[in-house]
Design a protein around this motif. Structure first.
Motif, PDB file in Angstrom:
ATOM      1  N   GLN A 212      17.677  -2.499  10.130  1.00 29.51           N
ATOM      2  CA  GLN A 212      16.840  -3.513  10.801  1.00 29.51           C
ATOM      3  C   GLN A 212      15.992  -4.305   9.808  1.00 29.51           C
ATOM      4  O   GLN A 212      15.532  -5.398  10.122  1.00 29.51           O
ATOM      5  CB  GLN A 212      15.955  -2.866  11.889  1.00 29.51           C
ATOM      6  CG  GLN A 212      14.830  -1.976  11.391  1.00 29.51           C
ATOM      7  CD  GLN A 212      15.256  -0.513  11.210  1.00 29.51           C
ATOM      8  OE1 GLN A 212      16.416  -0.205  10.956  1.00 29.51           O
ATOM      9  NE2 GLN A 212      14.285   0.393  11.337  1.00 29.51           N
ATOM     10  N   HIS A 213      15.790  -3.745   8.600  1.00 33.34           N
ATOM     11  CA  HIS A 213      14.989  -4.454   7.593  1.00 33.34           C
ATOM     12  C   HIS A 213      15.847  -5.211   6.573  1.00 33.34           C
ATOM     13  O   HIS A 213      15.313  -5.891   5.712  1.00 33.34           O
ATOM     14  CB  HIS A 213      14.089  -3.465   6.836  1.00 33.34           C
ATOM     15  CG  HIS A 213      13.094  -2.769   7.698  1.00 33.34           C
ATOM     16  ND1 HIS A 213      12.254  -3.446   8.554  1.00 33.34           N
ATOM     17  CD2 HIS A 213      12.794  -1.454   7.853  1.00 33.34           C
ATOM     18  CE1 HIS A 213      11.485  -2.574   9.190  1.00 33.34           C
ATOM     19  NE2 HIS A 213      11.808  -1.351   8.797  1.00 33.34           N
ATOM     20  N   SER A 216      15.634  -9.094   5.810  1.00 38.39           N
ATOM     21  CA  SER A 216      14.555  -9.478   6.716  1.00 38.39           C
ATOM     22  C   SER A 216      13.243  -9.511   5.927  1.00 38.39           C
ATOM     23  O   SER A 216      13.026  -8.696   5.030  1.00 38.39           O
ATOM     24  CB  SER A 216      14.465  -8.459   7.854  1.00 38.39           C
ATOM     25  OG  SER A 216      13.243  -8.600   8.528  1.00 38.39           O
ATOM     26  N   SER A 217      12.382 -10.462   6.299  1.00 43.48           N
ATOM     27  CA  SER A 217      11.140 -10.616   5.526  1.00 43.48           C
ATOM     28  C   SER A 217      10.282  -9.358   5.572  1.00 43.48           C
ATOM     29  O   SER A 217       9.507  -9.104   4.652  1.00 43.48           O
ATOM     30  CB  SER A 217      10.352 -11.814   6.038  1.00 43.48           C
ATOM     31  OG  SER A 217      10.042 -11.626   7.396  1.00 43.48           O
ATOM     32  N   ASP A 218      10.429  -8.545   6.632  1.00 42.61           N
ATOM     33  CA  ASP A 218       9.580  -7.347   6.697  1.00 42.61           C
ATOM     34  C   ASP A 218      10.017  -6.233   5.739  1.00 42.61           C
ATOM     35  O   ASP A 218       9.313  -5.240   5.586  1.00 42.61           O
ATOM     36  CB  ASP A 218       9.422  -6.819   8.135  1.00 42.61           C
ATOM     37  CG  ASP A 218      10.752  -6.511   8.798  1.00 42.61           C
ATOM     38  OD1 ASP A 218      11.755  -6.391   8.071  1.00 42.61           O
ATOM     39  OD2 ASP A 218      10.785  -6.397  10.046  1.00 42.61           O
ATOM     40  N   GLU A 221       7.420  -5.397   3.317  1.00 42.98           N
ATOM     41  CA  GLU A 221       6.265  -4.646   3.814  1.00 42.98           C
ATOM     42  C   GLU A 221       6.537  -3.147   3.861  1.00 42.98           C
ATOM     43  O   GLU A 221       5.614  -2.347   4.021  1.00 42.98           O
ATOM     44  CB  GLU A 221       5.880  -5.111   5.229  1.00 42.98           C
ATOM     45  CG  GLU A 221       5.666  -6.610   5.372  1.00 42.98           C
ATOM     46  CD  GLU A 221       4.577  -7.119   4.445  1.00 42.98           C
ATOM     47  OE1 GLU A 221       3.541  -6.450   4.325  1.00 42.98           O
ATOM     48  OE2 GLU A 221       4.798  -8.176   3.821  1.00 42.98           O
ATOM     49  N   THR A 222       7.822  -2.776   3.749  1.00 36.50           N
ATOM     50  CA  THR A 222       8.148  -1.348   3.797  1.00 36.50           C
ATOM     51  C   THR A 222       7.800  -0.687   2.461  1.00 36.50           C
ATOM     52  O   THR A 222       7.675  -1.366   1.434  1.00 36.50           O
ATOM     53  CB  THR A 222       9.655  -1.134   4.075  1.00 36.50           C
ATOM     54  OG1 THR A 222      10.407  -1.613   2.936  1.00 36.50           O
ATOM     55  CG2 THR A 222      10.106  -1.866   5.326  1.00 36.50           C
ATOM     56  N   LYS A 226       8.234  -2.235  -1.336  1.00 34.46           N
ATOM     57  CA  LYS A 226       7.128  -2.301  -2.306  1.00 34.46           C
ATOM     58  C   LYS A 226       7.505  -1.595  -3.601  1.00 34.46           C
ATOM     59  O   LYS A 226       7.162  -2.041  -4.700  1.00 34.46           O
ATOM     60  CB  LYS A 226       5.858  -1.663  -1.710  1.00 34.46           C
ATOM     61  CG  LYS A 226       5.209  -2.505  -0.625  1.00 34.46           C
ATOM     62  CD  LYS A 226       4.004  -1.769  -0.045  1.00 34.46           C
ATOM     63  CE  LYS A 226       3.559  -2.401   1.260  1.00 34.46           C
ATOM     64  NZ  LYS A 226       2.602  -1.530   1.983  1.00 34.46           N
ATOM     65  N   SER A 255      12.441 -10.935  -0.031  1.00 30.61           N
ATOM     66  CA  SER A 255      11.954  -9.694  -0.641  1.00 30.61           C
ATOM     67  C   SER A 255      13.088  -8.728  -0.982  1.00 30.61           C
ATOM     68  O   SER A 255      12.871  -7.738  -1.669  1.00 30.61           O
ATOM     69  CB  SER A 255      10.961  -9.016   0.310  1.00 30.61           C
ATOM     70  OG  SER A 255      11.568  -8.811   1.577  1.00 30.61           O
TER      71      SER A 255
END
Ligand SMILES: [Zn+2]
Length: 283
Positions: A212-213, A216-218, A221-222, A226, A255
């Motif tokens: 799901q990530h 994806s831009s999120d 954030e994981t 990072k 990202s």
């Protein structure tokens, strides 16, 4: 009383005379220094003034700019004129870009573009349709090493998209255009010949079981995202499309998209917080 006054008047006059002489001397010294300064800078008044500004710390920004201009030809890291192929001039006033950020009327080149030995693939420097190196083995090895180290932090990394052929990119892009229209497709998919994935050096990275990530831009954030952002350079990868550099790279922040450039260059790009375009001097 009167006598005292007279004495005072006299010493005032004397003091005034001294002051005038002193002022003249100071003006003389300044003039002599100015002439010497201009002479020292090859009798170039503009250059002298710039140097003067730099010397006394005035107008820092302008002085800095002039300095950069001066230093550019000597910058041996990013030698100017490193273009090896006859490519379009960057930021030329004649260049017209369409809504997708591509140069209008541009055709794909016969040869790929290298600057200082670094392969460039972006919206201004596309690849030949025949360029088909496959996935780069050195980049794969570096990715595997990074993935192995990431497991120590409990991240199970995978590269879900690496090399894409010209034909495959064309298929993808055409499918997106048919589905969402050209303008929308241009926002998230590269046109064939313009994708960095065709170099075999671009790796889209994600976490196994967290599809799901992916892309994806999120992902940024994981914790895994990072970790990669902070460590990829140690393995020779750079985050290719950083946040806030859209104007430079031509792409929105991604990202998950990393480009292999080798550890030395990756470290420098990471530490200076710049993009590949800036590193090779294209921007
Ligand atoms: Zn990608």
């Amino acid at each position: 009383m009167q006598r005292n006054k007279k004495v005072k008047y006299r010493s005032d006059r004397k003091r005034k005379g001294k002051k005038v002489a002193l002022s003249l001397a100071v003006v003389g010294i300044i003039l002599a220094a100015l002439v010497a300064w201009v002479g020292w800078h090859d009798w170039d008044v503009r250059k002298s003034m710039t140097k003067l500004g730099e010397a006394i710390g005035l107008d820092d920004q302008r002085a800095g700019e002039t300095k950069r201009e001066d230093e550019q030809p000597e910058d041996d890291l990013h030698e100017a004129g490193g273009l090896e192929e006859g490519q379009p001039p960057e930021e030329d006033n004649d260049v017209v870009k369409d809504s997708g950020g591509y140069i209008e009327g541009m055709e794909l080149p016969e040869e790929p573009t290298y600057v200082d030995g670094i392969l460039i693939a972006n919206k201004e420097y596309p690849l030949p349709s025949t360029y088909a190196p496959g996935e780069d083995p050195e980049a794969r090895k570096a990715f595997d090493e990074m993935a192995a180290e990431a497991t120590l932090s409990n991240f199970n990394l995978t590269a879900f998209s690496t090399y894409r052929s010209f034909d495959y990119q064309k298929e993808l892009y055409d499918r997106y255009v048919a589905r969402d229209g050209k303008e929308a497709a241009d926002r998230y998919s590269a046109r064939p010949g313009y994708s960095e994935h065709q170099t075999g050096l671009a790796f889209d990275i994600g976490e196994v079981n967290y599809e799901q990530h992916w892309a994806s831009s999120d992902f940024g954030e994981t914790e895994a995202g990072k970790w990669i952002a902070a460590n990829a350079h140690r393995f020779g990868f750079i985050m290719r499309y950083p946040l806030g550099k859209e104007e430079v790279t031509g792409y929105m922040h991604e990202s998950w998209h990393f480009r292999y450039v080798g550890t030395e260059i990756a470290k420098e790009i990471f530490e200076k917080n710049i993009t590949l375009e800036e590193y090779v001097g294209l921007k």
